[in-house]
Design a protein around this motif. Sequence first.
Motif, mmCIF file in Angstrom:
data_model
loop_
_atom_site.group_PDB
_atom_site.id
_atom_site.type_symbol
_atom_site.label_atom_id
_atom_site.label_comp_id
_atom_site.label_asym_id
_atom_site.label_seq_id
_atom_site.Cartn_x
_atom_site.Cartn_y
_atom_site.Cartn_z
ATOM 1 N N PRO A 14 0.817 -1.214 0.000
ATOM 2 C CA PRO A 14 0.000 0.000 0.000
ATOM 3 C C PRO A 14 0.850 1.263 0.000
ATOM 4 C CG PRO A 14 0.101 -0.930 2.197
ATOM 5 C CD PRO A 14 0.837 -1.891 1.312
ATOM 6 N N ALA A 15 0.316 2.303 -0.569
ATOM 7 C CA ALA A 15 0.885 3.644 -0.459
ATOM 8 C C ALA A 15 -0.010 4.423 0.481
ATOM 9 C CB ALA A 15 0.962 4.310 -1.823
ATOM 10 N N GLY A 16 0.520 4.809 1.631
ATOM 11 C CA GLY A 16 -0.309 5.448 2.637
ATOM 12 C C GLY A 16 -1.166 4.420 3.353
ATOM 13 N N GLU A 17 -2.411 4.765 3.624
ATOM 14 C CA GLU A 17 -3.281 3.855 4.358
ATOM 15 C C GLU A 17 -3.657 2.653 3.501
ATOM 16 O OE1 GLU A 17 -7.445 4.012 6.922
ATOM 17 O OE2 GLU A 17 -6.287 5.832 6.537
ATOM 18 N N PRO A 18 -3.532 1.434 4.029
ATOM 19 C CA PRO A 18 -3.875 0.237 3.237
ATOM 20 C C PRO A 18 -5.369 0.194 2.926
ATOM 21 C CG PRO A 18 -2.596 -0.329 5.197
ATOM 22 C CD PRO A 18 -3.021 1.089 5.356
ATOM 23 N N ASP A 19 -5.703 -0.566 1.883
ATOM 24 C CA ASP A 19 -7.101 -0.836 1.578
ATOM 25 C C ASP A 19 -7.233 -2.279 1.120
ATOM 26 O OD1 ASP A 19 -6.261 -0.937 -1.098
ATOM 27 O OD2 ASP A 19 -6.853 1.127 -1.494
ATOM 28 N N ALA A 20 -8.409 -2.645 0.640
ATOM 29 C CA ALA A 20 -8.693 -4.035 0.293
ATOM 30 C C ALA A 20 -7.817 -4.563 -0.830
ATOM 31 C CB ALA A 20 -10.162 -4.188 -0.070
ATOM 32 N N ASP A 21 -7.216 -3.675 -1.632
ATOM 33 C CA ASP A 21 -6.403 -4.122 -2.764
ATOM 34 C C ASP A 21 -5.140 -4.862 -2.335
ATOM 35 O OD1 ASP A 21 -8.213 -3.023 -4.516
ATOM 36 O OD2 ASP A 21 -7.102 -1.147 -4.782
ATOM 37 N N SER A 22 -4.755 -4.741 -1.077
ATOM 38 C CA SER A 22 -3.541 -5.414 -0.596
ATOM 39 C C SER A 22 -3.775 -6.878 -0.246
ATOM 40 C CB SER A 22 -2.989 -4.687 0.638
ATOM 41 O OG SER A 22 -2.495 -3.408 0.298
ATOM 42 N N PHE A 23 -5.021 -7.341 -0.297
ATOM 43 C CA PHE A 23 -5.368 -8.659 0.220
ATOM 44 C C PHE A 23 -6.083 -9.500 -0.835
ATOM 45 C CE2 PHE A 23 -5.613 -5.382 3.471
ATOM 46 C CZ PHE A 23 -4.771 -5.870 4.470
ATOM 47 N N ASP A 24 -5.834 -10.814 -0.789
ATOM 48 C CA ASP A 24 -6.527 -11.733 -1.699
ATOM 49 C C ASP A 24 -6.794 -13.041 -0.963
ATOM 50 O OD1 ASP A 24 -7.630 -12.594 -4.189
ATOM 51 O OD2 ASP A 24 -5.810 -13.774 -4.528
ATOM 52 N N LEU A 25 -8.051 -13.470 -0.944
ATOM 53 C CA LEU A 25 -8.462 -14.697 -0.268
ATOM 54 C C LEU A 25 -8.517 -15.834 -1.276
ATOM 55 C CD1 LEU A 25 -9.448 -15.986 2.401
ATOM 56 C CD2 LEU A 25 -11.781 -15.377 1.713
ATOM 57 N N ARG A 26 -7.773 -16.914 -0.986
ATOM 58 C CA ARG A 26 -7.709 -18.048 -1.898
ATOM 59 C C ARG A 26 -8.102 -19.330 -1.167
ATOM 60 N NH1 ARG A 26 -1.680 -16.453 -4.317
ATOM 61 N NH2 ARG A 26 -2.263 -14.309 -4.948
ATOM 62 N N THR A 27 -8.675 -20.255 -1.912
ATOM 63 C CA THR A 27 -9.084 -21.540 -1.356
ATOM 64 C C THR A 27 -8.126 -22.616 -1.845
ATOM 65 O OG1 THR A 27 -11.410 -20.875 -1.288
ATOM 66 C CG2 THR A 27 -10.937 -23.231 -1.195
ATOM 67 N N GLU A 28 -7.586 -23.402 -0.911
ATOM 68 C CA GLU A 28 -6.558 -24.401 -1.206
ATOM 69 C C GLU A 28 -6.861 -25.677 -0.436
ATOM 70 O OE1 GLU A 28 -3.067 -20.939 -1.417
ATOM 71 O OE2 GLU A 28 -3.205 -22.295 0.290
ATOM 72 N N ASP A 29 -5.996 -26.675 -0.613
ATOM 73 C CA ASP A 29 -6.099 -27.891 0.175
ATOM 74 C C ASP A 29 -5.643 -27.627 1.618
ATOM 75 O OD1 ASP A 29 -6.950 -29.347 -2.029
ATOM 76 O OD2 ASP A 29 -4.907 -29.983 -2.561
ATOM 77 N N VAL A 30 -6.173 -28.391 2.536
ATOM 78 C CA VAL A 30 -5.714 -28.304 3.924
ATOM 79 C C VAL A 30 -4.279 -28.809 3.993
ATOM 80 C CG1 VAL A 30 -6.094 -29.146 6.276
ATOM 81 C CG2 VAL A 30 -8.053 -28.594 4.815
ATOM 82 N N PRO A 31 -3.360 -28.073 4.621
ATOM 83 C CA PRO A 31 -1.953 -28.496 4.650
ATOM 84 C C PRO A 31 -1.741 -29.717 5.538
ATOM 85 C CG PRO A 31 -2.275 -26.568 6.033
ATOM 86 C CD PRO A 31 -3.566 -26.780 5.314
ATOM 87 N N GLU A 32 -0.640 -30.421 5.275
ATOM 88 C CA GLU A 32 -0.252 -31.593 6.064
ATOM 89 C C GLU A 32 0.895 -31.212 6.996
ATOM 90 O OE1 GLU A 32 -1.473 -34.648 6.167
ATOM 91 O OE2 GLU A 32 -2.968 -34.437 4.559
#
Length: 336
Positions: A14-32
């Motif tokens: 982010p430049a200055g105050e962060p916003d939603a563009d800094s984050f991404d939610l992904r779905t993956e396999d459960v880790p071992e």
Amino acid sequence: MEDTNRRWYFVERPAGEPDADSFDLRTEDVPEPDDGELLVRVAYLSVDPYMRGRMRDSESYAEPWDVGDVLKGGVVGEVVESNSERYDAGDYVTGQGTWADYSVLQADDVAPVDPEVADLPAYLGVLGMPGRTAYFGLLDVGDPNPGDTVVVSGAAGAVGSVVGQIAKLNGCRVVGFAGSDEKTRWLTTDLGFDAAVNYNATDDYGAALDDVAPEGVDVYFDNVGGPITDAVFTKLNLDARVAVCGQIAHYNDESVPTGPRKLPLLIAPRAKVQGLLVADYATRFGEASERLATWVASGEIDHRETVVEGLENAPDAFLGLFSGDNIGKQVVRVTE
């Protein structure tokens, strides 16, 4: 146990105050989990102001995140698979994990959780890193004496609220700065602060300090920086101690702000100013955890958590720290 695992990734500085563009939610396999590791179903995760520094591409006391990294932070949850003799499935633990439904943690790096002492979110607040920061920052750096006036900025936050209560247990007069009438009422009515100032309701912090700390300031615990700190520096008593824990007023600044130089104000009172990092006290974490748990169990220290529901809302919970949404510790409930 679910078949998939949602994880938040850091995808843009982010430049200055962060916003939603800094984050991404992904779905993956459960880790071992590998040998010596635990697979933990996250019940609550912590969001903290220091994480803003990890978003910068520069060295700091906390290692910067690379773009593409999974977001990391404190978690508390249930062990669902153990490859360690130290913990069994069904145990509850807390440690440094990821913003995810399931997180793999090293068994050597977690601590057990006792739900009989406090609810799970407390282990990310008063019984976790913020509580230990308050404990060592006040008692070791601030070095309070009975009768001292202790001023705390960010007093209604996870660290400041504990600082003030420990100061009261040590016989001090305690004044807190917070950002709303609701927060100042909580400080004085529930936590026992002697006085509190709503910094959004006054333009003259010096005059406010004259009202609530007429005999000056012996210990200042600084979580905020900015004009509040400037005002406190004009009120320091002889041999005052200043513990610099955070500077959230400046975390989103793109350039270093300048203004009236305050260091001359430290000369006459021979004040000491010291920064603190809780990691420096790692060998003494057991001491702090034991005393904090005793105070919480006895009711001598109260605590509060602001709970944001759902892993999908973790970025909103983090961003809310910079607008003062939280009272006490800000946490995200991931699962029951």
